[in-house]
Write an enzyme that holds these catalytic residues in place. Structure first.
Site, short mmCIF file in Angstrom:
data_model
loop_
_atom_site.label_atom_id
_atom_site.label_comp_id
_atom_site.label_asym_id
_atom_site.label_seq_id
_atom_site.Cartn_x
_atom_site.Cartn_y
_atom_site.Cartn_z
N GLU A 5 5.68 -3.50 0.84
CA GLU A 5 5.82 -3.11 -0.57
C GLU A 5 4.99 -1.85 -0.73
O GLU A 5 3.76 -1.90 -0.75
CB GLU A 5 5.36 -4.24 -1.50
CG GLU A 5 5.82 -4.05 -2.94
CD GLU A 5 4.87 -3.24 -3.78
OE1 GLU A 5 5.13 -2.02 -3.94
OE2 GLU A 5 3.89 -3.79 -4.27
N GLY B 149 0.82 -1.20 0.00
CA GLY B 149 0.00 0.00 0.00
C GLY B 149 0.85 1.25 0.00
O GLY B 149 2.00 1.25 -0.44
N SER B 150 0.28 2.32 0.53
CA SER B 150 0.94 3.62 0.46
C SER B 150 2.12 3.70 1.42
O SER B 150 2.18 3.01 2.43
CB SER B 150 -0.06 4.73 0.78
OG SER B 150 -0.38 4.72 2.16
N CYS C 142 1.62 0.11 -8.31
CA CYS C 142 2.80 0.67 -7.65
C CYS C 142 3.98 0.76 -8.61
O CYS C 142 4.71 1.75 -8.62
CB CYS C 142 3.18 -0.17 -6.44
SG CYS C 142 2.00 -0.06 -5.08
N ALA D 291 2.80 6.22 3.39
CA ALA D 291 2.35 6.79 4.66
C ALA D 291 1.78 5.70 5.57
O ALA D 291 2.10 5.65 6.77
CB ALA D 291 1.32 7.88 4.42
N THR D 292 0.96 4.81 5.01
CA THR D 292 0.39 3.74 5.83
C THR D 292 1.46 2.73 6.21
O THR D 292 1.47 2.21 7.33
CB THR D 292 -0.76 3.04 5.08
OG1 THR D 292 -1.73 4.03 4.70
CG2 THR D 292 -1.42 2.00 5.95
N GLY D 293 2.39 2.47 5.31
CA GLY D 293 3.49 1.56 5.62
C GLY D 293 4.33 2.05 6.78
O GLY D 293 4.77 1.25 7.63
#
Length: 468
Positions: free
Chosen positions: A245, A223-224, A279, A226-228
């Site tokens: 990833e 995912g993004s 991505c 920021a969330t990672g």
């Protein structure tokens, strides 16, 4: 027609919830089905089921786990059209082209290739002084958090290497696209022991609860960025293993020896596979000044031949943007570029609903949000350059480092340039062509760890060294 109400999958059984949320078709805004909204208690139950199943699953033979993965591949093939149709309805991608049937076929192929991989013991020393052998053991319960862009394929990327190496799984799909993953895991449970793969659905708070959960030993998240980062911070207290990833802002570099007509279609699909919602899609294209205008013209010609519309119409090969949040981000980046004086070569004006026309933009450069930020949609900025050292510096001028590509008739020259790019994967005369036998992952802000191949399989194991 009444939409189906789905259930959680915990310990091999369907589990109802008190609350549900409606999943919408991005092509028309109509309901597709009602997904279960899991409570934290049900998350605990899914984790406990996985922990219980791990005791037996981690002890079964390598051959048995391999066969289980092949049985899953057979289930995917048997239900491929059902899965593809459901995927198109909730994600928006067309059935045809590089769409839902392509994704389901890829999920089957990835499962089969991963089934054949192994992580074998490695003898480090065998001398009179003693024998030293490195073993790889399953980690335990893997928490899988998947995104909305390739929901079935990425669920397979997370789940299959986990169970292949003896782990058990609790999977949480994106609330935008949970239904095809629920159905996929229902099919898995027809051939796996109860509790080996569980599925819970809900909003983002459920993912946050997974990343702090004491009973989950590893998180794999796609995912993004920021969330990672949030996942990484919240996983620290329990020292979870992580595979992240995250986003990319992949650069393509076209060298002056290219034929614009020959590379145009490859450039198009490198950028606009899954409507740019990938991505590892090409997000910025640097073209030598001698070819810039010709490449722009040839790309625009390809754009005009690609039909966009409802994915259930067999004629379409590009669909809508999946959700309003992403649509507004794409629209905002284009509007900002227009205000700054960019040239819109195709598209550039929002369409009906969540359909945004395939948009090519010229007259932009590094420092513009449309170039510096990952647009994750059907927009490609095309940037002119003169000097190769300078363009490599511009390509590397990003906090991301997922993928990149070099386009040239001189393969050796392209390889030399590729080696100077700060990213995990580089393609020559194509972009984003990942393979199940080759490790894939990012550097810099694009993630930690790799997926695919033996290296990706090893990510789901702990090392134990035995000295004898």
């Amino acid at each position: 027609m009444t939409e189906q109400t789905y259930a959680l999958l915990i310990d091999g059984a369907q589990v109802a919830t008190d609350d549900h949320f409606t999943v919408l078709n991005p092509a028309n805004g109509q309901p597709v089905g009602h997904a279960p909204k899991a409570s934290t208690t049900q998350l605990d139950e899914a984790v406990q089921a996985a922990r219980t199943a791990f005791k037996k699953w981690s002890a079964v033979s390598d051959e048995e786990r391999q066969q289980a993965c092949l049985n899953i591949a057979a289930k995917i093939e048997e239900h491929s059209e059902e899965l593809a149709t459901l995927l198109t309805k909730e994600q928006g991608k067309p059935l045809n082209g590089l769409g839902s049937r392509f994704e389901i076929g890829g999920a089957k192929a990835w499962t089969q290739v991963t089934a054949a991989l192994q992580v074998l013991p490695k003898v480090l020393q065998d001398t009179e002084e003693g024998k030293v052998v490195l073993h790889r053991k399953p980690i335990g319960v893997v928490g899988s958090i998947t995104p909305w862009n390739w929901p079935v394929m990425i669920a397979i990327w997370h789940i299959i290497p986990a169970i292949r190496t003896g782990n058990t799984v609790v999977c949480k799909p994106s609330p935008f696209t949970p239904l095809s993953t629920i159905r996929l895991i229902e099919l898995m449970n027809e051939v796996l022991p109860a509790g080996v793969v569980n599925c819970i659905t809900g909003d983002d708070s459920l993912g946050a609860a997974m990343s702090t959960h004491q009973g989950i030993d590893k998180i794999v998240f796609t995912g993004s960025c920021a969330t990672g980062q949030k996942v990484m911070m919240s996983a620290a207290a329990t020292m979870k293993r992580l595979t992240l990833e995250l986003g990319g802002n992949d650069a393509g570099i076209v060298l002056p020896d290219c034929d614009p007509k020959e590379i145009a279609e490859g450039l198009f699909w490198g950028a606009f596979i899954n409507n740019g919602q990938t991505c590892a899609a090409m997000k910025r294209l640097y073209v030598h000044e001698s070819l810039h205008d010709q490449v722009c013209e040839e790309l625009a010609n390809v754009v005009r031949t690609i039909p966009m519309g409802d994915g259930l119409d067999e004629a379409n090969v590009i669909g809508p943007i999946q959700n309003t949040m992403q649509f507004e981000k794409v629209k905002g980046l284009v509007e900002d570029a227009k205000r700054k004086g960019a040239r819109i070569l195709t598209g550039g004006e929002a369409g009906e609903g969540l359909f945004y026309p395939t948009t090519l933009i010229a007259g932009v450069d590094n420092g513009w949000p449309i170039v510096d930020e990952e647009q994750f949609g059907p927009v490609l900025p095309i940037i002119s350059y003169r000097d190769i050292d300078e363009v490599i510096e511009r390509a590397n001028d990003s906090p991301n480092g997922l993928g990149g590509s070099v386009w040239s008739k001189d393969i050796e020259k392209a390889k030399e340039i590729a080696s100077r790019l700060e990213c995990g994967s580089v393609w020559i005369n194509k972009h984003g062509a990942i393979q199940p036998n080759a490790p894939f992952g990012g550097v810099k802000g694009s993630g930690i760890g790799v997926e695919f191949g033996e290296e990706g399989l090893a990510e789901y194991t702990n090392i134990q060294v035995i000295f004898s």
